[in-house]
Design a protein around this motif. Structure first.
Motif, PDB file in Angstrom:
ATOM      1  N   VAL A 352       0.852  -1.192   0.000  1.00  0.00           N
ATOM      2  CA  VAL A 352       0.000   0.000   0.000  1.00  0.00           C
ATOM      3  C   VAL A 352       0.888   1.242   0.000  1.00  0.00           C
ATOM      4  N   SER A 353       0.690   2.102  -0.998  1.00  0.00           N
ATOM      5  CA  SER A 353       1.523   3.307  -1.110  1.00  0.00           C
ATOM      6  C   SER A 353       0.779   4.585  -0.772  1.00  0.00           C
ATOM      7  N   GLY A 354      -0.537   4.550  -0.825  1.00  0.00           N
ATOM      8  CA  GLY A 354      -1.306   5.745  -0.502  1.00  0.00           C
ATOM      9  C   GLY A 354      -2.761   5.408  -0.257  1.00  0.00           C
ATOM     10  N   VAL A 355      -3.415   6.213   0.573  1.00  0.00           N
ATOM     11  CA  VAL A 355      -4.836   6.015   0.875  1.00  0.00           C
ATOM     12  C   VAL A 355      -5.554   7.345   0.724  1.00  0.00           C
ATOM     13  N   ALA A 356      -6.845   7.260   0.458  1.00  0.00           N
ATOM     14  CA  ALA A 356      -7.652   8.464   0.294  1.00  0.00           C
ATOM     15  C   ALA A 356      -8.184   8.987   1.618  1.00  0.00           C
ATOM     16  N   HIS A 357      -8.288   8.110   2.611  1.00  0.00           N
ATOM     17  CA  HIS A 357      -8.845   8.494   3.905  1.00  0.00           C
ATOM     18  C   HIS A 357      -7.822   8.226   5.002  1.00  0.00           C
ATOM     19  N   ALA A 358      -7.604   9.231   5.838  1.00  0.00           N
ATOM     20  CA  ALA A 358      -6.496   9.209   6.796  1.00  0.00           C
ATOM     21  C   ALA A 358      -6.585   8.060   7.787  1.00  0.00           C
ATOM     22  N   GLU A 359      -7.782   7.581   8.068  1.00  0.00           N
ATOM     23  CA  GLU A 359      -7.896   6.512   9.060  1.00  0.00           C
ATOM     24  C   GLU A 359      -7.295   5.197   8.575  1.00  0.00           C
ATOM     25  N   GLN A 360      -6.978   5.117   7.283  1.00  0.00           N
ATOM     26  CA  GLN A 360      -6.328   3.921   6.743  1.00  0.00           C
ATOM     27  C   GLN A 360      -4.808   4.067   6.651  1.00  0.00           C
ATOM     28  N   ALA A 361      -4.284   5.157   7.149  1.00  0.00           N
ATOM     29  CA  ALA A 361      -2.867   5.468   6.954  1.00  0.00           C
ATOM     30  C   ALA A 361      -1.929   4.434   7.563  1.00  0.00           C
ATOM     31  N   GLY A 362      -2.379   3.688   8.550  1.00  0.00           N
ATOM     32  CA  GLY A 362      -1.517   2.703   9.184  1.00  0.00           C
ATOM     33  C   GLY A 362      -1.098   1.569   8.272  1.00  0.00           C
ATOM     34  N   LEU A 363      -1.779   1.408   7.146  1.00  0.00           N
ATOM     35  CA  LEU A 363      -1.438   0.340   6.215  1.00  0.00           C
ATOM     36  C   LEU A 363      -0.399   0.762   5.191  1.00  0.00           C
ATOM     37  N   VAL A 364      -0.121   2.061   5.097  1.00  0.00           N
ATOM     38  CA  VAL A 364       0.797   2.574   4.079  1.00  0.00           C
ATOM     39  C   VAL A 364       2.223   2.095   4.368  1.00  0.00           C
ATOM     40  N   GLY A 365       2.913   1.689   3.307  1.00  0.00           N
ATOM     41  CA  GLY A 365       4.288   1.244   3.433  1.00  0.00           C
ATOM     42  C   GLY A 365       4.430  -0.215   3.802  1.00  0.00           C
ATOM     43  N   ARG A 366       3.325  -0.927   3.892  1.00  0.00           N
ATOM     44  CA  ARG A 366       3.339  -2.341   4.258  1.00  0.00           C
ATOM     45  C   ARG A 366       2.597  -3.129   3.190  1.00  0.00           C
ATOM     46  N   THR A 367       2.979  -4.387   3.023  1.00  0.00           N
ATOM     47  CA  THR A 367       2.242  -5.234   2.094  1.00  0.00           C
ATOM     48  C   THR A 367       0.908  -5.621   2.711  1.00  0.00           C
ATOM     49  N   VAL A 368      -0.033  -5.964   1.843  1.00  0.00           N
ATOM     50  CA  VAL A 368      -1.336  -6.424   2.329  1.00  0.00           C
ATOM     51  C   VAL A 368      -1.160  -7.675   3.177  1.00  0.00           C
ATOM     52  N   ALA A 369      -0.263  -8.560   2.745  1.00  0.00           N
ATOM     53  CA  ALA A 369      -0.045  -9.801   3.500  1.00  0.00           C
ATOM     54  C   ALA A 369       0.511  -9.525   4.887  1.00  0.00           C
ATOM     55  N   ALA A 370       1.448  -8.589   5.004  1.00  0.00           N
ATOM     56  CA  ALA A 370       2.031  -8.278   6.309  1.00  0.00           C
ATOM     57  C   ALA A 370       0.993  -7.688   7.255  1.00  0.00           C
ATOM     58  N   SER A 371       0.162  -6.782   6.731  1.00  0.00           N
ATOM     59  CA  SER A 371      -0.891  -6.198   7.570  1.00  0.00           C
ATOM     60  C   SER A 371      -1.887  -7.258   7.999  1.00  0.00           C
ATOM     61  N   ALA A 372      -2.186  -8.177   7.090  1.00  0.00           N
ATOM     62  CA  ALA A 372      -3.129  -9.252   7.434  1.00  0.00           C
ATOM     63  C   ALA A 372      -2.568 -10.156   8.518  1.00  0.00           C
ATOM     64  N   ARG A 373      -1.285 -10.494   8.419  1.00  0.00           N
ATOM     65  CA  ARG A 373      -0.673 -11.351   9.450  1.00  0.00           C
ATOM     66  C   ARG A 373      -0.730 -10.677  10.817  1.00  0.00           C
ATOM     67  N   GLU A 374      -0.490  -9.388  10.838  1.00  0.00           N
ATOM     68  CA  GLU A 374      -0.531  -8.667  12.106  1.00  0.00           C
ATOM     69  C   GLU A 374      -1.937  -8.680  12.705  1.00  0.00           C
ATOM     70  N   ARG A 375      -2.937  -8.642  11.840  1.00  0.00           N
ATOM     71  CA  ARG A 375      -4.320  -8.625  12.300  1.00  0.00           C
ATOM     72  C   ARG A 375      -4.868 -10.035  12.546  1.00  0.00           C
ATOM     73  N   GLY A 376      -4.106 -11.053  12.142  1.00  0.00           N
ATOM     74  CA  GLY A 376      -4.570 -12.416  12.296  1.00  0.00           C
ATOM     75  C   GLY A 376      -5.720 -12.766  11.375  1.00  0.00           C
ATOM     76  N   GLU A 377      -5.694 -12.236  10.148  1.00  0.00           N
ATOM     77  CA  GLU A 377      -6.772 -12.495   9.199  1.00  0.00           C
ATOM     78  C   GLU A 377      -6.205 -12.820   7.828  1.00  0.00           C
ATOM     79  N   GLU A 378      -7.050 -13.240   6.930  1.00  0.00           N
ATOM     80  CA  GLU A 378      -6.637 -13.540   5.565  1.00  0.00           C
ATOM     81  C   GLU A 378      -6.349 -12.236   4.811  1.00  0.00           C
ATOM     82  N   PRO A 379      -5.377 -12.243   3.880  1.00  0.00           N
ATOM     83  CA  PRO A 379      -5.072 -11.020   3.118  1.00  0.00           C
ATOM     84  C   PRO A 379      -6.284 -10.456   2.394  1.00  0.00           C
ATOM     85  N   TRP A 380      -7.137 -11.321   1.831  1.00  0.00           N
ATOM     86  CA  TRP A 380      -8.310 -10.803   1.130  1.00  0.00           C
ATOM     87  C   TRP A 380      -9.204 -10.010   2.073  1.00  0.00           C
ATOM     88  N   THR A 381      -9.334 -10.467   3.324  1.00  0.00           N
ATOM     89  CA  THR A 381     -10.156  -9.736   4.295  1.00  0.00           C
ATOM     90  C   THR A 381      -9.613  -8.329   4.499  1.00  0.00           C
TER      91      THR A 381
END
Length: 538
Positions: A352-381
């Motif tokens: 994730v390189s950019g988001v339109a809404h600031a509340e999603q900013a925590g995902l920027v600079g990380r892969t979808v898979a890495a964020s999913a692992r941290e959340r304990g969920e599937e990447p698609w979720t």
């Protein structure tokens, strides 16, 4: 003369050997080139000691996404500091003219990830000509940071004439699309672009595209497709574009030409052989690339095309529905969506390189898979939640390229430079700030993939020839004084994936129409850029 650059190394854009000279400017043009032994040296109101610097034509960015930035950011340092003096916008089949009120609202939503939502723009135009006039007016009538040319966006045209349905156009709809493309070219567009992995442009058949390309050819423009696959079907997609433009008699410029994903590792030679065969048979083909391996686009573009039919609101509705979202997931992760070039998506490669809404900013600079692992969920979720919360405005880096392919393609004689620079987002792709100095510093000076003279030709005269600009792209008397002076020993892209907005080093002077846009490595307040309109055919 107004300005004289004394004892500069001239790299004139032809690809030939450089030479030392004094270069004088007057009235916004190159007025004299004085080589040693030519007689008395020219004098000027301002004389710049340019010993140790190289003087080249201003760089032409053949693939830019500055459609709104040119109107909202008067400094536009991302491009001015690189030595870019002309950008080609209206890319990938999606931009803001021609539109009506409905289409404008839809396209603003669809490409928020590229350009922002446009809330800071007064959309006073609807036609291509009105958009170009707005660029000419720029900021308070002074102009814009750099020059800009425009491609009629085929996806937007289809949005106007057909809508968002995945079907063939009727005869009346095709006739309207032909008229819209013709009007855009008559009003100054240099050609037509497509985004054939983006809706609704991707719903066009080859027959439809061929008919539109006949219009482009009649006006002396060129077709610039983001073709149907850069992955599993890449070679077939390139061949498709070559065939339909040859049928239409239209010049072809391949956008961000690449061979990506594991299936294409080491296969650039097959693409180049395809192009060489067509060129030898009389085809008019050029291409552009950026000197990096990762790509950059929007997250919603990865979805299968049927999930985007009907427009952004229909896409969001499908993502909200659990059953439909499950179908989308299966296509993306198992079958390979057409939006992801027919290759099953690797969430570890999607950053994730950019988001339109600031509340999603925590995902920027990380892969979808890495964020999913941290959340304990599937990447698609994670991806689904992000698309919904960000209302499709998420931009991503896609780490799927191959260095050997990048180098092979940039050596080709039909190659030009294009940044494909998306300027929005907290961590945009560094190509937006680093493409041109990276060509000069890393690939010419450090790696020797191209000589410095040949590299400059790829960035100047070759794109000028594609754009049919009779007085740009060369250091030659009478040509426009759109120029860049750089230090061949130090020029470098300082932008990185960690710090993507760092400005380059080693480019102290950039001029447009003889006026200093960059001086001593700093942006001036000069706004010398204007719309560059298509030259008449013939």
């Amino acid at each position: 003369m107004d300005t004289v650059f004394r004892d500069v190394r001239v790299i004139d854009g032809t690809g030939g050997s450089s030479y030392r000279a004094d270069v004088g400017l007057s009235g916004g043009r190159i007025a004299g080139i004085h080589r040693p032994g030519d007689g008395p040296r020219p004098s000027g109101t301002r004389v710049v000691d340019a010993h140790g610097l190289a003087l080249a034509p201003g760089f032409i960015d053949m693939h830019a996404h500055s459609d709104l930035a040119l109107l909202t950011d008067p400094s536009h340092e991302a491009k001015a500091a690189q030595g870019v003096t002309l950008e080609v916008v209206g890319q990938d089949g999606l931009s803001y003219a021609p539109v009506d009120d409905r289409t404008l609202a839809e396209v603003r939503t669809q490409i928020t990830g590229w350009n922002g939502d446009g809330s800071d723009v007064d959309f006073t135009w609807r036609s291509v000509g009105e958009y170009l006039d707005r660029l000419d007016h720029g900021f308070d009538g002074e102009g814009i940071a750099v020059n800009a040319a425009y491609l009629v966006p085929q996806g937007t045209v289809r949005m106007l004439a057909v809508g968002w349905e995945d079907r063939a156009a009727t005869d009346d709809e095709l006739a309207r699309m032909r008229r819209l493309v013709a009007e855009g070219l008559a009003q100054g567009a240099v050609g037509m672009s497509s985004g054939l992995t983006y809706t609704p442009g991707m719903y066009a058949t080859d027959a439809e595209l061929t008919e539109l390309c006949r219009v482009v050819a009649a006006y002396g423009g060129y077709y610039c497709p983001h073709h149907r696959s850069y992955g599993a079907g890449a070679l077939g997609a390139y061949a498709e574009m070559v065939a339909l433009t040859r049928e239409a008699g239209c010049a072809l410029h391949l956008a961000h030409a690449a061979m990506n994903f594991d299936v294409n590792k080491g296969r650039a030679g097959e693409l180049l052989a395809l192009l060489d065969t067509a060129l030898a048979d009389g085809a008019d083909i050029s291409l552009d690339t950026y000197p990096y391996t990762p790509g950059c686009t929007t997250l919603v573009a990865m979805l299968p095309s049927w999930a985007a039919e009907g427009g952004p609101e229909a896409t969001l509705a499908r993502l909200r529905d659990d059953a439909t979202a499950g179908r989308i997931r299966r296509v993306m992760e198992v079958e390979g969506a057409d939006g992801c070039h027919g290759v099953p998506i690797d969430w570890d490669a999607i950053e994730v390189s950019g988001v339109a809404h600031a509340e999603q900013a925590g995902l920027v600079g990380r892969t979808v898979a890495a964020s999913a692992r941290e959340r304990g969920e599937e990447p698609w979720t994670t991806a689904r939640r992000l698309l919904l919360a960000d209302r499709l405005g998420t931009t991503i880096l896609q780490h799927v390229g191959h260095e050997e392919n990048v180098r092979a393609i940039m050596r080709h004689p039909a190659h030009t430079g294009g940044s494909d620079g998306i300027l929005r987002g907290a961590k945009p792709h560094p190509r937006a700030y680093g493409t041109f100095p990276r060509y000069l510093g890393r690939y010419a000076r450090e790696l020797g993939v191209l000589s410095l003279e040949e590299c400059v030709a790829h960035l100047t005269s070759r794109p000028a020839a594609r754009l049919r600009l009779p007085d740009r792209g060369l250091v030659r008397e009478g040509y426009r004084a759109d120029l860049v002076l750089f230090d061949p020993d130090t020029v470098a892209a300082d932008a990185t994936f960690e710090a993507p907005r760092r400005l380059p080093t080693g480019i102290p002077y950039v001029l447009i129409a003889g006026r200093f846009v960059m001086e001593d490595g700093r942006r001036t307040d000069v706004l010398a850029g204007h719309a560059v309109r298509r030259a008449p055919a013939g």
